[in-house]
Write an enzyme that holds these catalytic residues in place. Structure first.
Site, PDB file in Angstrom:
ATOM      1  N   THR A 164       0.849  -1.195   0.000  1.00  0.00           N
ATOM      2  CA  THR A 164       0.000   0.000   0.000  1.00  0.00           C
ATOM      3  C   THR A 164       0.880   1.240   0.000  1.00  0.00           C
ATOM      4  O   THR A 164       1.738   1.394   0.871  1.00  0.00           O
ATOM      5  CB  THR A 164      -0.914   0.045   1.239  1.00  0.00           C
ATOM      6  OG1 THR A 164      -0.110   0.013   2.422  1.00  0.00           O
ATOM      7  CG2 THR A 164      -1.904  -1.109   1.235  1.00  0.00           C
ATOM      8  N   ASN A 218       1.735   5.009   0.636  1.00  0.00           N
ATOM      9  CA  ASN A 218       1.279   6.004   1.614  1.00  0.00           C
ATOM     10  C   ASN A 218       1.523   7.433   1.147  1.00  0.00           C
ATOM     11  O   ASN A 218       2.540   7.725   0.516  1.00  0.00           O
ATOM     12  CB  ASN A 218       2.025   5.811   2.945  1.00  0.00           C
ATOM     13  CG  ASN A 218       1.528   4.610   3.711  1.00  0.00           C
ATOM     14  OD1 ASN A 218       1.742   3.476   3.285  1.00  0.00           O
ATOM     15  ND2 ASN A 218       0.851   4.850   4.813  1.00  0.00           N
ATOM     16  N   GLU A 267      -3.889   4.740   2.368  1.00  0.00           N
ATOM     17  CA  GLU A 267      -3.004   3.700   1.864  1.00  0.00           C
ATOM     18  C   GLU A 267      -3.624   3.092   0.622  1.00  0.00           C
ATOM     19  O   GLU A 267      -4.699   2.521   0.680  1.00  0.00           O
ATOM     20  CB  GLU A 267      -2.816   2.613   2.929  1.00  0.00           C
ATOM     21  CG  GLU A 267      -2.297   3.173   4.249  1.00  0.00           C
ATOM     22  CD  GLU A 267      -1.681   2.099   5.121  1.00  0.00           C
ATOM     23  OE1 GLU A 267      -1.190   1.088   4.581  1.00  0.00           O
ATOM     24  OE2 GLU A 267      -1.704   2.276   6.346  1.00  0.00           O
TER      25      GLU A 267
HETATM   26  P1  ADP Z   1       5.214   0.904   3.360  1.00  0.00           P
HETATM   27  O1  ADP Z   1       5.043   0.554   4.804  1.00  0.00           O
HETATM   28  O2  ADP Z   1       6.461   1.700   3.085  1.00  0.00           O
HETATM   29  O3  ADP Z   1       3.969   1.559   2.784  1.00  0.00           O
HETATM   30  P2  ADP Z   1       4.425  -1.484   1.886  1.00  0.00           P
HETATM   31  O4  ADP Z   1       4.822  -2.896   2.234  1.00  0.00           O
HETATM   32  O5  ADP Z   1       2.992  -1.103   2.123  1.00  0.00           O
HETATM   33  O6  ADP Z   1       5.422  -0.510   2.623  1.00  0.00           O
HETATM   34  O7  ADP Z   1       4.787  -1.254   0.352  1.00  0.00           O
HETATM   35  C1  ADP Z   1       4.404  -0.055  -0.275  1.00  0.00           C
HETATM   36  C2  ADP Z   1       5.309   0.327  -1.424  1.00  0.00           C
HETATM   37  O8  ADP Z   1       5.369  -0.730  -2.386  1.00  0.00           O
HETATM   38  C3  ADP Z   1       4.786   1.518  -2.191  1.00  0.00           C
HETATM   39  O9  ADP Z   1       5.195   2.752  -1.612  1.00  0.00           O
HETATM   40  C4  ADP Z   1       5.355   1.322  -3.586  1.00  0.00           C
HETATM   41  O10 ADP Z   1       6.618   1.948  -3.690  1.00  0.00           O
HETATM   42  C5  ADP Z   1       5.529  -0.194  -3.694  1.00  0.00           C
HETATM   43  N1  ADP Z   1       4.530  -0.879  -4.541  1.00  0.00           N
HETATM   44  C6  ADP Z   1       4.831  -1.832  -5.457  1.00  0.00           C
HETATM   45  N2  ADP Z   1       3.735  -2.297  -6.076  1.00  0.00           N
HETATM   46  C7  ADP Z   1       2.669  -1.642  -5.534  1.00  0.00           C
HETATM   47  C8  ADP Z   1       1.265  -1.682  -5.790  1.00  0.00           C
HETATM   48  N3  ADP Z   1       0.729  -2.524  -6.700  1.00  0.00           N
HETATM   49  N4  ADP Z   1       0.463  -0.859  -5.066  1.00  0.00           N
HETATM   50  C9  ADP Z   1       0.995  -0.022  -4.133  1.00  0.00           C
HETATM   51  N5  ADP Z   1       2.316   0.074  -3.860  1.00  0.00           N
HETATM   52  C10 ADP Z   1       3.176  -0.723  -4.549  1.00  0.00           C
HETATM   53 MG    MG Z   2       1.998   0.697   2.981  1.00  0.00          MG
END
Ligand code: ADP
Ligand code: MG
Length: 146
Positions: free
Chosen positions: A28, A30, A80
Site C-alpha cells: 500500500t 502512503n 493507503e
Molecule cells: P510501506 O510501509 O512503506 O507503505 P508497503 O509494504 O505497504 O510498505 O509497500 C508499499 C510500497 O510498495 C509503495 O510505496 C510502492 O513503492 C511499492 N509498490 C509496489 N507495487 C505496488 C502496488 N501494486 N500498489 C501499491 N504500492 C506498490
Molecule cells: Mg503501505
C-alpha cells in the site's frame, strides 16, 4: 458522505509504517501528512475503490484504506493505496494521483491474518466489478490524470 465523492488526491509516495503490507501480497502506497490533512473532515473511514496513476504511467484500478492512523495516536487519518497492477519496482518519491470513486466497507478488526487476507481479496474483487461500471469508467478518463 457520497457528495464528497469523487475525491481527487495527489502527492508524493512516502515510506509507510512497515506494517508488512507487502508480506500480505498487498503493498500500500502512503501519502505524506499534508495530503491526509487536506481530506474533507467528514469523510467516513473505510475501504474505498477508485483509480490510481504513478507519474505518467497508465491509470490502474485501486483499493484504498482511508483510516485512523495508530502511529499518530489516531489523531490523523492515513491513506493507503493498493494499486491493482504488478509493478517491476517500488515507486517511493514518485507522484501518485488517485481518484476515490466509491465506498466499499467500514474499517474493521480481524481475528486472524487469514481473515484479513480474505477480506482484502474480496475488496479487490468488489472494486474490480464496481470500476467496470460506466460512471466509474468515465472518471478513469478524467483530465485530472496525465
Ligand atoms: P510501506 O510501509 O512503506 O507503505 P508497503 O509494504 O505497504 O510498505 O509497500 C508499499 C510500497 O510498495 C509503495 O510505496 C510502492 O513503492 C511499492 N509498490 C509496489 N507495487 C505496488 C502496488 N501494486 N500498489 C501499491 N504500492 C506498490
Ligand atoms: Mg503501505
Amino acid at each position: 458522505m457520497s457528495s464528497l465523492l469523487p475525491l481527487f488526491l495527489k502527492g508524493k509516495v512516502v515510506k509507510g509504517f512497515g506494517r508488512g503490507s507487502k508480506d500480505l501480497g498487498c503493498p500500500t502506497a502512503n501519502y505524506p501528512l499534508e495530503v491526509v490533512q487536506s481530506l474533507p473532515k467528514n469523510l467516513d473511514p473505510g475501504v474505498y475503490y477508485g483509480w490510481a496513476q504513478v507519474d505518467s504511467q497508465p491509470v490502474y484500478k485501486m483499493v484504498a484504506n482511508i483510516g485512523w492512523c495508530p502511529f499518530y495516536q489516531n489523531k490523523q487519518m492515513s491513506v493507503e493505496t493498493h494499486i491493482m497492477h504488478k509493478f517491476e519496482k517500488d515507486f517511493y518519491e514518485s507522484n501518485l494521483k488517485i481518484c476515490v470513486v466509491g465506498y466499499l466497507r467500514p474499517e474493521k478488526n480481524f481475528n486472524s491474518l487469514d481473515d484479513l487476507i480474505d477480506a482484502i481479496k474480496q475488496d479487490i474483487v468488489n472494486a474490480e466489478t464496481r470500476l467496470n461500471e460506466n460512471e466509474a469508467m468515465k472518471l478513469k478518463a478524467d483530465v485530472f490524470f496525465d
